[in-house]
Write a protein that holds these residues in place. Structure first.
Motif, PDB file in Angstrom:
ATOM      1  N   PHE A   1       0.827  -1.205   0.000  1.00  0.00           N
ATOM      2  CA  PHE A   1       0.000   0.000   0.000  1.00  0.00           C
ATOM      3  C   PHE A   1       0.865   1.259   0.000  1.00  0.00           C
ATOM      4  O   PHE A   1       0.528   2.247  -0.669  1.00  0.00           O
ATOM      5  CB  PHE A   1      -0.952  -0.008   1.196  1.00  0.00           C
ATOM      6  N   ARG A   2       1.964   1.232   0.741  1.00  0.00           N
ATOM      7  CA  ARG A   2       2.846   2.397   0.770  1.00  0.00           C
ATOM      8  C   ARG A   2       3.441   2.657  -0.612  1.00  0.00           C
ATOM      9  O   ARG A   2       3.562   3.809  -1.050  1.00  0.00           O
ATOM     10  CB  ARG A   2       3.972   2.170   1.779  1.00  0.00           C
ATOM     11  N   ARG A   3       3.789   1.603  -1.306  1.00  0.00           N
ATOM     12  CA  ARG A   3       4.436   1.749  -2.613  1.00  0.00           C
ATOM     13  C   ARG A   3       3.480   2.294  -3.664  1.00  0.00           C
ATOM     14  O   ARG A   3       3.835   3.219  -4.414  1.00  0.00           O
ATOM     15  CB  ARG A   3       4.988   0.396  -3.073  1.00  0.00           C
ATOM     16  N   TYR A   4       2.269   1.753  -3.731  1.00  0.00           N
ATOM     17  CA  TYR A   4       1.353   2.111  -4.818  1.00  0.00           C
ATOM     18  C   TYR A   4       0.363   3.216  -4.457  1.00  0.00           C
ATOM     19  O   TYR A   4      -0.082   3.954  -5.345  1.00  0.00           O
ATOM     20  CB  TYR A   4       0.570   0.876  -5.283  1.00  0.00           C
ATOM     21  N   LEU A   5      -0.004   3.335  -3.184  1.00  0.00           N
ATOM     22  CA  LEU A   5      -1.051   4.279  -2.800  1.00  0.00           C
ATOM     23  C   LEU A   5      -0.584   5.319  -1.791  1.00  0.00           C
ATOM     24  O   LEU A   5      -1.354   6.191  -1.395  1.00  0.00           O
ATOM     25  CB  LEU A   5      -2.258   3.521  -2.238  1.00  0.00           C
ATOM     26  N   GLU A   6       0.661   5.210  -1.337  1.00  0.00           N
ATOM     27  CA  GLU A   6       1.281   6.196  -0.446  1.00  0.00           C
ATOM     28  C   GLU A   6       0.487   6.391   0.848  1.00  0.00           C
ATOM     29  O   GLU A   6       0.383   7.504   1.379  1.00  0.00           O
ATOM     30  CB  GLU A   6       1.470   7.537  -1.160  1.00  0.00           C
ATOM     31  N   ARG A   7      -0.074   5.340   1.346  1.00  0.00           N
ATOM     32  CA  ARG A   7      -0.765   5.357   2.627  1.00  0.00           C
ATOM     33  C   ARG A   7      -0.844   3.931   3.148  1.00  0.00           C
ATOM     34  O   ARG A   7      -0.653   2.978   2.391  1.00  0.00           O
ATOM     35  CB  ARG A   7      -2.168   5.962   2.504  1.00  0.00           C
ATOM     36  N   SER A   8      -1.136   3.797   4.407  1.00  0.00           N
ATOM     37  CA  SER A   8      -1.225   2.470   5.002  1.00  0.00           C
ATOM     38  C   SER A   8      -2.540   1.799   4.591  1.00  0.00           C
ATOM     39  O   SER A   8      -3.503   2.479   4.224  1.00  0.00           O
ATOM     40  CB  SER A   8      -1.157   2.569   6.521  1.00  0.00           C
ATOM     41  N   PRO A   9      -2.620   0.465   4.665  1.00  0.00           N
ATOM     42  CA  PRO A   9      -3.900  -0.213   4.392  1.00  0.00           C
ATOM     43  C   PRO A   9      -5.003   0.270   5.318  1.00  0.00           C
ATOM     44  O   PRO A   9      -6.149   0.452   4.890  1.00  0.00           O
ATOM     45  CB  PRO A   9      -3.577  -1.691   4.635  1.00  0.00           C
ATOM     46  N   LYS A  10      -4.662   0.475   6.580  1.00  0.00           N
ATOM     47  CA  LYS A  10      -5.659   0.940   7.548  1.00  0.00           C
ATOM     48  C   LYS A  10      -6.210   2.299   7.160  1.00  0.00           C
ATOM     49  O   LYS A  10      -7.424   2.536   7.229  1.00  0.00           O
ATOM     50  CB  LYS A  10      -5.022   1.005   8.942  1.00  0.00           C
ATOM     51  N   ARG A  11      -5.328   3.198   6.728  1.00  0.00           N
ATOM     52  CA  ARG A  11      -5.764   4.538   6.331  1.00  0.00           C
ATOM     53  C   ARG A  11      -6.626   4.482   5.073  1.00  0.00           C
ATOM     54  O   ARG A  11      -7.654   5.145   4.977  1.00  0.00           O
ATOM     55  CB  ARG A  11      -4.534   5.428   6.091  1.00  0.00           C
ATOM     56  N   TYR A  12      -6.214   3.687   4.102  1.00  0.00           N
ATOM     57  CA  TYR A  12      -6.976   3.582   2.860  1.00  0.00           C
ATOM     58  C   TYR A  12      -8.377   3.040   3.133  1.00  0.00           C
ATOM     59  O   TYR A  12      -9.369   3.548   2.603  1.00  0.00           O
ATOM     60  CB  TYR A  12      -6.242   2.674   1.870  1.00  0.00           C
ATOM     61  N   TYR A  13      -8.445   2.014   3.975  1.00  0.00           N
ATOM     62  CA  TYR A  13      -9.727   1.396   4.335  1.00  0.00           C
ATOM     63  C   TYR A  13     -10.626   2.411   5.042  1.00  0.00           C
ATOM     64  O   TYR A  13     -11.828   2.523   4.767  1.00  0.00           O
ATOM     65  CB  TYR A  13      -9.464   0.204   5.245  1.00  0.00           C
ATOM     66  N   LEU A  14     -10.048   3.186   5.937  1.00  0.00           N
ATOM     67  CA  LEU A  14     -10.806   4.206   6.658  1.00  0.00           C
ATOM     68  C   LEU A  14     -11.383   5.238   5.687  1.00  0.00           C
ATOM     69  O   LEU A  14     -12.544   5.647   5.812  1.00  0.00           O
ATOM     70  CB  LEU A  14      -9.905   4.893   7.686  1.00  0.00           C
ATOM     71  N   GLU A  15     -10.589   5.665   4.703  1.00  0.00           N
ATOM     72  CA  GLU A  15     -11.060   6.648   3.738  1.00  0.00           C
ATOM     73  C   GLU A  15     -12.217   6.105   2.908  1.00  0.00           C
ATOM     74  O   GLU A  15     -13.167   6.830   2.598  1.00  0.00           O
ATOM     75  CB  GLU A  15      -9.905   7.102   2.845  1.00  0.00           C
ATOM     76  N   LEU A  16     -12.151   4.839   2.526  1.00  0.00           N
ATOM     77  CA  LEU A  16     -13.269   4.228   1.806  1.00  0.00           C
ATOM     78  C   LEU A  16     -14.550   4.294   2.637  1.00  0.00           C
ATOM     79  O   LEU A  16     -15.622   4.641   2.134  1.00  0.00           O
ATOM     80  CB  LEU A  16     -12.951   2.762   1.488  1.00  0.00           C
ATOM     81  N   ARG A  17     -14.431   3.954   3.907  1.00  0.00           N
ATOM     82  CA  ARG A  17     -15.607   3.937   4.786  1.00  0.00           C
ATOM     83  C   ARG A  17     -16.155   5.343   5.010  1.00  0.00           C
ATOM     84  O   ARG A  17     -17.375   5.553   5.052  1.00  0.00           O
ATOM     85  CB  ARG A  17     -15.253   3.266   6.103  1.00  0.00           C
ATOM     86  N   LEU A  18     -15.267   6.324   5.143  1.00  0.00           N
ATOM     87  CA  LEU A  18     -15.712   7.697   5.359  1.00  0.00           C
ATOM     88  C   LEU A  18     -16.387   8.264   4.115  1.00  0.00           C
ATOM     89  O   LEU A  18     -17.372   9.013   4.222  1.00  0.00           O
ATOM     90  CB  LEU A  18     -14.528   8.574   5.766  1.00  0.00           C
ATOM     91  N   ARG A  19     -15.897   7.917   2.943  1.00  0.00           N
ATOM     92  CA  ARG A  19     -16.545   8.403   1.713  1.00  0.00           C
ATOM     93  C   ARG A  19     -17.938   7.792   1.552  1.00  0.00           C
ATOM     94  O   ARG A  19     -18.870   8.456   1.092  1.00  0.00           O
ATOM     95  CB  ARG A  19     -15.667   8.101   0.496  1.00  0.00           C
ATOM     96  N   LYS A  20     -18.069   6.526   1.911  1.00  0.00           N
ATOM     97  CA  LYS A  20     -19.407   5.929   1.879  1.00  0.00           C
ATOM     98  C   LYS A  20     -20.303   6.622   2.893  1.00  0.00           C
ATOM     99  O   LYS A  20     -21.482   6.891   2.605  1.00  0.00           O
ATOM    100  CB  LYS A  20     -19.347   4.435   2.182  1.00  0.00           C
ATOM    101  N   ALA A  21     -19.770   6.926   4.062  1.00  0.00           N
ATOM    102  CA  ALA A  21     -20.554   7.605   5.092  1.00  0.00           C
ATOM    103  C   ALA A  21     -21.053   8.958   4.590  1.00  0.00           C
ATOM    104  O   ALA A  21     -22.221   9.321   4.804  1.00  0.00           O
ATOM    105  CB  ALA A  21     -19.723   7.781   6.359  1.00  0.00           C
ATOM    106  N   ARG A  22     -20.208   9.695   3.916  1.00  0.00           N
ATOM    107  CA  ARG A  22     -20.615  11.009   3.398  1.00  0.00           C
ATOM    108  C   ARG A  22     -21.734  10.857   2.375  1.00  0.00           C
ATOM    109  O   ARG A  22     -22.697  11.642   2.355  1.00  0.00           O
ATOM    110  CB  ARG A  22     -19.425  11.733   2.780  1.00  0.00           C
ATOM    111  N   SER A  23     -21.624   9.842   1.535  1.00  0.00           N
ATOM    112  CA  SER A  23     -22.671   9.577   0.555  1.00  0.00           C
ATOM    113  C   SER A  23     -24.004   9.300   1.242  1.00  0.00           C
ATOM    114  O   SER A  23     -25.046   9.829   0.857  1.00  0.00           O
ATOM    115  CB  SER A  23     -22.272   8.395  -0.337  1.00  0.00           C
ATOM    116  N   LEU A  24     -23.982   8.493   2.291  1.00  0.00           N
ATOM    117  CA  LEU A  24     -25.208   8.162   3.008  1.00  0.00           C
ATOM    118  C   LEU A  24     -25.781   9.381   3.736  1.00  0.00           C
ATOM    119  O   LEU A  24     -26.995   9.575   3.786  1.00  0.00           O
ATOM    120  CB  LEU A  24     -24.955   7.037   4.007  1.00  0.00           C
TER     121      LEU A  24
END
Length: 333
Positions: A256-279
């Motif tokens: 995750f650090r190599r391709y997305l420049e963030r930790s897996p935990k951080r990336y997962y959190l951002e996915l969940r927060l974006r879904k939350a904003r949509s809802l």
């Protein structure tokens, strides 16, 4: 039934424009009809614009469209196309709901462009029919109407109900209509005229492929993110994600650090927060239920994470004062 040969030509379409409707789906629906007339050298289709009260309507891009009449001016033999866009819940009022129900009882073909599937669902005329909606609205729509058969397809045609996801998907839906009614050669000619090749099947997904979205094609990374997206309500731990991918947790972290420049935990959190904003923006779910639907067991933790990422609390996102006493008020933006 939508797609059956029309008994009388031209087939009449009534586009019902709701405030802040999206312009692209509307023009994407009309232009294939216009070009079909031109290619066939006869009037196969006719269309008119209507609004709830007969007054001009502003699209989400600010362009104002003149309506030829209100809902009561729509003829009973017209094919009705409800056109939605931004803040669809705000523009779903009792007048349009009641009229749609009445039109359905008369046996009219009724469809939706973009977010207007929400209006048809509120009217109760999508039960027992497949439908679709723009991918950004799909989570909230599914939460609001859990009993409906909602797909992520470009468009759906199911007997006398039809819906397209928005954007250019209406082109493909109308080309499918033209092809079914007047032959695939005419549909192909129209598609070539508008430089739309190939014609997409309704079952194709709305969103670009996951590798294209994340800008990486590493197969294990793609597989892990796919698992994350499918498990937002009950998040999987990094150790489970790593084990499923045949990696160690350290290898997962490096990937995750190599391709997305963030930790897996951080990336997962951002996915969940974006879904939350949509809802939050697209449903009437309580903030607590939104938190639970996005994998947050603690409302206060959800509020803190949301505020840190979006610079406002979930309550302020909806224009409400914060209900979390542990958080200071955020200045209005």
């Amino acid at each position: 039934m939508f797609g059956s040969p029309s008994r009388d030509l031209p087939q009449r379409f009534a586009f019902v424009l709701l405030p802040e409707f999206s312009m692209m789906p509307v023009t994407s629906a009309i232009e294939p009809l216009r070009l079909a007339n031109r290619a066939a050298e006869r009037q196969l289709y006719d269309w008119s614009m209507f609004s709830v009260d007969g007054q001009p309507v502003a699209a989400s891009n600010g362009i104002v469209i003149t309506a030829v009449g209100n809902l009561e001016a729509i003829g009973e033999h017209a094919t009705v196309v409800v056109c939605g866009g931004i803040d669809i819940q705000k523009h779903t009022d009792r007048r349009v709901i009641n009229w749609i129900r009445k039109a359905a009882r008369r046996g009219m073909d009724i469809g939706a462009l973009c977010t207007a599937s929400h209006v048809l669902a509120e009217a109760g005329i999508l039960s027992g029919h497949r439908c679709t909606i723009h991918w950004e609205n799909l989570p909230g729509f599914s939460e609001a109407f859990p009993d409906l058969d909602v797909t992520g397809s470009l468009f759906e045609i199911d007997r006398d109900r039809f819906s397209s996801a928005g954007g250019t998907s209406a082109i493909d839906m109308m080309l499918a209509l033209i092809g079914k009614q007047h032959g695939p050669d005419l549909a192909a000619e129209v598609a070539e005229n508008i430089l739309h090749s190939p014609i997409r099947h309704q079952s194709e997904h709305q969103r670009m492929s996951l590798p294209a979205r994340i800008g990486a094609r590493h197969p294990k990374l793609v597989s892990i993110i796919d698992q994350m997206e499918q498990n937002l309500e009950e998040p999987l731990s990094p150790s489970i994600l790593a084990r499923q991918a045949g990696l160690s947790t350290r290898q997962l972290e490096r990937l995750f650090r190599r391709y997305l420049e963030r930790s897996p935990k951080r990336y997962y959190l951002e996915l969940r927060l974006r879904k939350a904003r949509s809802l939050l923006l697209q449903t009437d779910m309580s903030v607590i239920n939104v938190a639970l639907a996005c994998g947050f067991s603690s409302p206060s933790h959800f509020s803190k994470c949301y505020r840190a990422f979006f610079s406002r609390t979930p309550y302020r996102e909806r224009g409400l004062p914060s209900m979390d006493p542990t958080l200071p008020e955020v200045a209005a933006e």
